[in-house]
Design a protein around this motif. Structure first.
Motif, PDB file in Angstrom:
ATOM      1  N   ILE A  95      -0.656 -34.429 -13.616  1.00 12.75           N
ATOM      2  CA  ILE A  95       0.371 -33.719 -12.868  1.00 12.75           C
ATOM      3  C   ILE A  95       1.746 -34.185 -13.320  1.00 12.75           C
ATOM      4  CG2 ILE A  95       1.096 -33.070 -10.549  1.00 12.75           C
ATOM      5  CD1 ILE A  95      -1.532 -33.994  -9.515  1.00 12.75           C
ATOM      6  N   ARG A  96       2.165 -33.654 -14.457  1.00  9.85           N
ATOM      7  CA  ARG A  96       3.506 -33.929 -14.947  1.00  9.85           C
ATOM      8  C   ARG A  96       3.843 -32.852 -15.977  1.00  9.85           C
ATOM      9  NH1 ARG A  96       0.568 -38.045 -17.759  1.00  9.85           N
ATOM     10  NH2 ARG A  96       0.563 -37.678 -20.007  1.00  9.85           N
ATOM     11  N   HIS A 105       0.929 -25.639 -20.236  1.00 10.28           N
ATOM     12  CA  HIS A 105      -0.530 -25.630 -20.268  1.00 10.28           C
ATOM     13  C   HIS A 105      -1.143 -26.627 -19.300  1.00 10.28           C
ATOM     14  CE1 HIS A 105       0.483 -28.856 -23.195  1.00 10.28           C
ATOM     15  NE2 HIS A 105      -0.625 -29.400 -22.771  1.00 10.28           N
ATOM     16  N   VAL A 106      -0.319 -27.310 -18.481  1.00  6.53           N
ATOM     17  CA  VAL A 106      -0.866 -28.184 -17.450  1.00  6.53           C
ATOM     18  C   VAL A 106      -1.689 -27.403 -16.442  1.00  6.53           C
ATOM     19  CG1 VAL A 106       1.102 -28.024 -15.874  1.00  6.53           C
ATOM     20  CG2 VAL A 106      -0.298 -30.085 -15.884  1.00  6.53           C
ATOM     21  N   THR A 107      -1.450 -26.094 -16.318  1.00  7.11           N
ATOM     22  CA  THR A 107      -2.183 -25.296 -15.337  1.00  7.11           C
ATOM     23  C   THR A 107      -3.491 -24.750 -15.891  1.00  7.11           C
ATOM     24  OG1 THR A 107      -0.952 -23.325 -16.013  1.00  7.11           O
ATOM     25  CG2 THR A 107      -0.067 -24.607 -14.171  1.00  7.11           C
ATOM     26  N   ASN A 108      -3.788 -24.962 -17.171  1.00  9.23           N
ATOM     27  CA  ASN A 108      -5.062 -24.512 -17.702  1.00  9.23           C
ATOM     28  C   ASN A 108      -6.201 -25.246 -17.000  1.00  9.23           C
ATOM     29  OD1 ASN A 108      -3.703 -22.919 -19.473  1.00  9.23           O
ATOM     30  ND2 ASN A 108      -4.019 -24.240 -21.261  1.00  9.23           N
ATOM     31  N   PRO A 109      -7.235 -24.532 -16.574  1.00  9.63           N
ATOM     32  CA  PRO A 109      -8.305 -25.201 -15.824  1.00  9.63           C
ATOM     33  C   PRO A 109      -9.250 -25.983 -16.724  1.00  9.63           C
ATOM     34  CG  PRO A 109      -8.825 -22.890 -16.097  1.00  9.63           C
ATOM     35  CD  PRO A 109      -7.439 -23.080 -16.665  1.00  9.63           C
ATOM     36  N   PHE A 164     -14.517 -24.176 -12.440  1.00  4.56           N
ATOM     37  CA  PHE A 164     -13.140 -24.222 -12.903  1.00  4.56           C
ATOM     38  C   PHE A 164     -12.360 -25.158 -11.981  1.00  4.56           C
ATOM     39  CE2 PHE A 164     -14.984 -20.129 -13.808  1.00  4.56           C
ATOM     40  CZ  PHE A 164     -14.626 -19.876 -15.124  1.00  4.56           C
ATOM     41  N   THR A 165     -11.636 -26.101 -12.556  1.00  9.07           N
ATOM     42  CA  THR A 165     -10.835 -27.042 -11.788  1.00  9.07           C
ATOM     43  C   THR A 165      -9.430 -27.098 -12.377  1.00  9.07           C
ATOM     44  OG1 THR A 165     -12.759 -28.399 -11.234  1.00  9.07           O
ATOM     45  CG2 THR A 165     -10.606 -29.427 -11.002  1.00  9.07           C
ATOM     46  N   SER A 166      -8.427 -27.018 -11.509  1.00  9.94           N
ATOM     47  CA  SER A 166      -7.058 -27.029 -12.005  1.00  9.94           C
ATOM     48  C   SER A 166      -6.124 -27.563 -10.934  1.00  9.94           C
ATOM     49  CB  SER A 166      -6.621 -25.616 -12.410  1.00  9.94           C
ATOM     50  OG  SER A 166      -5.279 -25.621 -12.867  1.00  9.94           O
ATOM     51  N   PHE A 167      -5.063 -28.238 -11.356  1.00  3.96           N
ATOM     52  CA  PHE A 167      -3.994 -28.635 -10.455  1.00  3.96           C
ATOM     53  C   PHE A 167      -3.049 -27.444 -10.283  1.00  3.96           C
ATOM     54  CE2 PHE A 167      -5.343 -32.723 -12.246  1.00  3.96           C
ATOM     55  CZ  PHE A 167      -5.578 -33.420 -11.071  1.00  3.96           C
ATOM     56  N   PRO A 223       1.997 -30.180  -7.703  1.00  2.56           N
ATOM     57  CA  PRO A 223       1.845 -31.577  -7.280  1.00  2.56           C
ATOM     58  C   PRO A 223       1.233 -31.758  -5.889  1.00  2.56           C
ATOM     59  CG  PRO A 223       3.988 -31.244  -8.282  1.00  2.56           C
ATOM     60  CD  PRO A 223       3.390 -29.888  -8.110  1.00  2.56           C
ATOM     61  N   TYR A 224       0.994 -30.667  -5.162  1.00  6.82           N
ATOM     62  CA  TYR A 224       0.512 -30.779  -3.790  1.00  6.82           C
ATOM     63  C   TYR A 224      -0.923 -30.293  -3.603  1.00  6.82           C
ATOM     64  CZ  TYR A 224       5.556 -31.087  -3.286  1.00  6.82           C
ATOM     65  OH  TYR A 224       6.871 -31.441  -3.433  1.00  6.82           O
ATOM     66  N   TRP A 225      -1.475 -29.516  -4.570  1.00  6.21           N
ATOM     67  CA  TRP A 225      -2.796 -28.928  -4.382  1.00  6.21           C
ATOM     68  C   TRP A 225      -3.594 -28.940  -5.681  1.00  6.21           C
ATOM     69  CZ3 TRP A 225      -4.154 -27.903   0.523  1.00  6.21           C
ATOM     70  CH2 TRP A 225      -3.140 -27.684   1.452  1.00  6.21           C
ATOM     71  N   LYS A 226      -4.896 -29.148  -5.528  1.00 10.40           N
ATOM     72  CA  LYS A 226      -5.862 -29.004  -6.620  1.00 10.40           C
ATOM     73  C   LYS A 226      -6.879 -27.944  -6.215  1.00 10.40           C
ATOM     74  CE  LYS A 226      -9.051 -32.152  -7.399  1.00 10.40           C
ATOM     75  NZ  LYS A 226     -10.396 -31.505  -7.502  1.00 10.40           N
ATOM     76  N   ALA A 227      -7.261 -27.073  -7.145  1.00 15.35           N
ATOM     77  CA  ALA A 227      -8.179 -25.975  -6.844  1.00 15.35           C
ATOM     78  C   ALA A 227      -9.491 -26.145  -7.596  1.00 15.35           C
ATOM     79  CB  ALA A 227      -7.542 -24.633  -7.212  1.00 15.35           C
TER      80      ALA A 227
END
Length: 336
Positions: free
Chosen positions: A28-29, A40-44, A77-80, A83-87
């Motif tokens: 998470i940065r 690409h930090v949001t790529n699962p 599938f897992t992704s941030f 900074p407040y939630w992970k899915a």
């Protein structure tokens, strides 16, 4: 579950589990932007599990006969989100046909005072076995008591969960959940009642090699007869893994008891337990045994027991070959 369904679970089986390598994982940065302008930090992260089974049963049933079949296919599938939630989003293909959302939820990050929240569809925090996906079972099938009281799919509902890690000097976690209550045992007549569940978990270290975890569970909600159904449970897990031989030696003992009571005409209390051991005796080999009992307390009209033994070759964390034998005694009938 019917007697035939239980008999179908008494079989030897070969299980292969494949887990794909993580395709993309990001902390998470900020990591810069791509040509599209999206970080690409949001790529699962993506993983998959496939379970294939060959089975023989001494008594054939419509639910599961001797043969080869796909036990489960699953993609996660897992992704941030930020900074407040992970899915987490998990698709299942039961029997290799059709598709369903097995789980889909968001988990809070960084809440104060040891708090954590989940919202979506997930397995209820009721003991230990109910939290597991099929590929994570210690054996190829769920214990009899879980099948009987919670159904083949377990207690898996939409709702909200809040966890609190207490400030005690040892690990104590309290979980409270408000769920939809669509499970067959808790399906209310008008479909409008909610299901309430709670779980207490404590963890202790007994030296450098041994840990003990114990917990208690409870759930209550409306049922189809217009009354109230409730569940009570207790679980205990002991793990031993010696220092210096952690990849070659291990011992796990787990026991869980569940009891259900339906407040409806003619209903009686149902309960049962399982106890199982897993022994790692070489780097790639495990031997396991499990005993299941249904009909506790003795006042219950129906009793059954099952004994299972399993030998597993585990080349790595990504695959396993397992051979299981079970004998079921149910109302005077024996099946292998």
């Amino acid at each position: 579950m019917s007697s035939q369904s239980w008999i179908a679970h008494c079989m030897w089986s070969i299980l292969i589990t494949f887990v794909t390598l993580t395709l993309s994982v990001g902390p998470i940065r900020a990591q810069g932007t791509t040509a599209t302008g999206v970080s690409h930090v949001t790529n699962p992260a993506i993983s998959a599990n496939a379970l294939f089974m060959g089975s023989y049963a001494s008594e054939q049933t419509a639910e599961a006969a001797t043969g080869m079949h796909v036990q489960e296919l699953e993609v996660q599938f897992t992704s941030f989100v930020d900074p407040y939630w992970k899915a987490d989003f998990i698709l299942a293909f039961p029997g290799g046909e059709g598709v369903e959302v097995e789980e889909g939820y968001v988990t809070s990050l960084g809440l104060p005072y040891g708090m954590r929240m989940q919202a979506g569809k997930f397995y209820a925090a009721l003991g230990r076995q109910n939290l597991l996906h099929t590929h994570a079972f210690a054996f190829l099938d769920a214990p009899l008591v879980n099948q009987r009281l919670l159904g083949d799919e377990g207690l898996n509902e939409a709702g909200v969960s809040v966890q609190w890690l207490t400030p005690l000097p040892w690990f104590v976690e309290v979980t409270g959940q408000v769920l939809d209550g669509a499970n067959e045992r808790f399906a209310s007549a008008d479909g409008g009642d909610l299901l309430y569940a709670g779980h207490l978990r404590s963890f202790h270290e007994l030296g450098d090699a041994t840990t003990v975890e114990w917990g208690g569970s409870a759930a209550t909600g409306g049922n189809a007869a217009g009354g109230t159904s409730s569940l009570l449970g207790a679980d205990l897990t002991v793990k031993w893994r010696p220092l210096g031989a952690g990849t070659r030696r291990a011992f796990i003992w787990q026991t869980e008891y569940l009891r259900a009571n339906d407040d409806s005409p003619g209903a009686t209390a149902e309960g049962g337990l399982y106890t199982q051991t897993q022994v790692q005796f070489a780097r790639r080999w495990w031997a396991e045994g499990r005993l299941d009992w249904l009909g506790l307390p003795k006042a219950e009209p129906r009793r059954a027991w099952r004994a299972s033994a399993l030998l597993a070759l585990v080349p790595s964390e990504f695959s396993a070959l397992r051979l299981q034998y079970s004998r079921l005694h149910d109302e005077g009938d024996n099946a292998h």
